[in-house]
Write a protein that holds these residues in place. Structure first.
Motif, PDB file in Angstrom:
ATOM      1  N   LEU A   1      -8.752  -4.922   1.175  1.00 58.14           N
ATOM      2  CA  LEU A   1      -7.955  -5.283   0.008  1.00 58.14           C
ATOM      3  C   LEU A   1      -7.697  -6.781  -0.125  1.00 58.14           C
ATOM      4  O   LEU A   1      -7.161  -7.237  -1.136  1.00 58.14           O
ATOM      5  CB  LEU A   1      -6.616  -4.542   0.050  1.00 58.14           C
TER       6      LEU A   1
ATOM      7  N   LEU B   1      -7.940  -1.616   6.300  1.00 63.01           N
ATOM      8  CA  LEU B   1      -7.406  -1.576   4.936  1.00 63.01           C
ATOM      9  C   LEU B   1      -7.041  -2.977   4.460  1.00 63.01           C
ATOM     10  O   LEU B   1      -7.318  -3.356   3.308  1.00 63.01           O
ATOM     11  CB  LEU B   1      -6.173  -0.667   4.885  1.00 63.01           C
TER      12      LEU B   1
ATOM     13  N   ALA C   1       4.470  -0.610   3.171  1.00 63.67           N
ATOM     14  CA  ALA C   1       3.758   0.674   3.077  1.00 63.67           C
ATOM     15  C   ALA C   1       4.731   1.844   2.949  1.00 63.67           C
ATOM     16  O   ALA C   1       4.921   2.616   3.895  1.00 63.67           O
ATOM     17  CB  ALA C   1       2.856   0.864   4.293  1.00 63.67           C
TER      18      ALA C   1
ATOM     19  N   ILE D   1       0.848  -1.185   0.000  1.00 67.37           N
ATOM     20  CA  ILE D   1       0.000   0.000   0.000  1.00 67.37           C
ATOM     21  C   ILE D   1       0.883   1.235   0.000  1.00 67.37           C
ATOM     22  O   ILE D   1       1.761   1.378   0.862  1.00 67.37           O
ATOM     23  CB  ILE D   1      -0.928   0.030   1.232  1.00 67.37           C
TER      24      ILE D   1
ATOM     25  N   VAL E   1      -3.304   5.049  -0.829  1.00 65.93           N
ATOM     26  CA  VAL E   1      -4.180   5.652   0.183  1.00 65.93           C
ATOM     27  C   VAL E   1      -3.776   7.111   0.366  1.00 65.93           C
ATOM     28  O   VAL E   1      -2.655   7.409   0.807  1.00 65.93           O
ATOM     29  CB  VAL E   1      -4.083   4.891   1.524  1.00 65.93           C
TER      30      VAL E   1
ATOM     31  N   ASP F   1      -1.026  -2.466  -4.434  1.00 65.53           N
ATOM     32  CA  ASP F   1      -2.407  -2.934  -4.363  1.00 65.53           C
ATOM     33  C   ASP F   1      -3.368  -1.776  -4.143  1.00 65.53           C
ATOM     34  O   ASP F   1      -4.549  -1.871  -4.517  1.00 65.53           O
ATOM     35  CB  ASP F   1      -2.559  -3.947  -3.228  1.00 65.53           C
ATOM     36  N   ALA F   2      -2.889  -0.719  -3.527  1.00 68.32           N
ATOM     37  CA  ALA F   2      -3.721   0.462  -3.298  1.00 68.32           C
ATOM     38  C   ALA F   2      -2.824   1.663  -3.050  1.00 68.32           C
ATOM     39  O   ALA F   2      -1.680   1.529  -2.603  1.00 68.32           O
ATOM     40  CB  ALA F   2      -4.660   0.256  -2.117  1.00 68.32           C
TER      41      ALA F   2
END
Length: 299
Positions: A298, A294, A32, A3, A51, A48-49
């Motif tokens: 996900l 989160l 992250a 992330i 934020v 994957d994301a």
């Protein structure tokens, strides 16, 4: 799972939420890294994301920021999603929430091309009991270009509004609710639709102080337990979003900022769905709760 925590080059050293959130994600087995939205070297597709956390300079660069968000949304999951960001970055949404029967701070908008003096006069005529009022850009963050005025300072307010309108910026005018000077604001944090924690903000716009020159105005923050009536208003605001903003379920994160009106009832000041501070330092479990939500979203 990877992330990206999205900040801005100008905000790297200013966001106190980044370190605890990064640590909580890592403790939950998630890589992250902290990356700036305006760093053109980042390959966003490998996450994957992405934020959004502190792209706090977006207000001065909104077309560029929204274009970036549209591109990134095609490469990875953007949280919160682009339709919500587009809607939430312009405070005209307050009028939509009012029409959806969410109690909001009374608001009027002046639009580019309008006469600033007439807009201020009409506003003051609409709210004759307002001893003070606030003028701020409809697209803005961190209290930048926001100013508190007394009725005796009408001429100064007109110049402020005229400047913003000349810059092709819509202006939001609101009565200044005096309860904020003693009670402050209440900000309620929600993760995946579930209430997490709340804080008290001291008054940001002090009498006879000019607008902040910083990326955001300094804040006086303490932990706070919200009242049942505040939770009710916050949940009503979030419940109105799918119809207004187009999200198909609870948002990954939301912050609802409330103040009390002259009768003592809570009213919505702002709905922060793009890049809100979530004040992890004021709740020991909050960062881990957000990290877990989160991960679940996900998985």
């Amino acid at each position: 799972m990877k992330i990206a925590l999205v900040t801005a080059i100008a905000a790297f050293a200013l966001d106190e939420d980044l370190a605890p959130l990064q640590q909580a994600l890592q403790a939950n087995g998630i890589e992250a890294p902290i990356l700036a939205w305006d760093d053109t070297s980042v390959s966003w597709a490998r996450f994957d994301a992405a934020v959004l956390r502190s792209p706090w300079d977006y207000a001065e660069r909104l077309p560029e920021f929204l274009a970036w968000a549209e591109r990134i949304g095609e490469k990875t999951k953007l949280l919160n999603p682009l339709p919500v960001i587009r809607h939430n970055t312009d405070k005209h949404y307050l009028d939509e929430l009012r029409r959806a029967n969410v109690p909001v701070v009374p608001s009027r908008f002046a639009e580019p091309g309008e006469d600033a003096a007439k807009a201020v006069r009409n506003f003051l005529a609409d709210f004759p009991d307002a001893a003070e009022f606030v003028a701020k850009p409809a697209i803005g963050a961190g209290s930048r270009d926001a100013q508190r005025y007394s009725r005796a300072q009408q001429a100064a307010a007109e110049k402020h509004v005229a400047r913003l309108l000349s810059e092709d910026r819509s202006v939001l005018l609101q009565p200044y609710l005096p309860a904020v000077d003693e009670a402050g604001e209440t900000a309620l944090m929600f993760f995946d639709g579930q209430f997490s924690h709340a804080i008290r903000k001291g008054p940001l716009l002090r009498r006879d102080e000019g607008p902040t020159e910083l990326l955001f105005a300094p804040e006086e923050i303490t932990a706070r337990k919200p009242g049942k009536d505040e939770l009710q208003v916050a949940k009503a605001a979030l419940a109105a979003l799918p119809k207004l903003f187009g999200n198909k379920g609870p948002l990954a994160y939301a912050r609802v900022d409330l103040i009390r009106d002259q009768s003592g009832a809570p009213v919505l000041l702002e709905l922060e769905l793009t890049e809100p501070s979530l004040f992890f330092l004021h709740d020991a479990k909050a960062a881990d709760k957000f990290a877990k939500s989160l991960k679940k979203r996900l998985a």
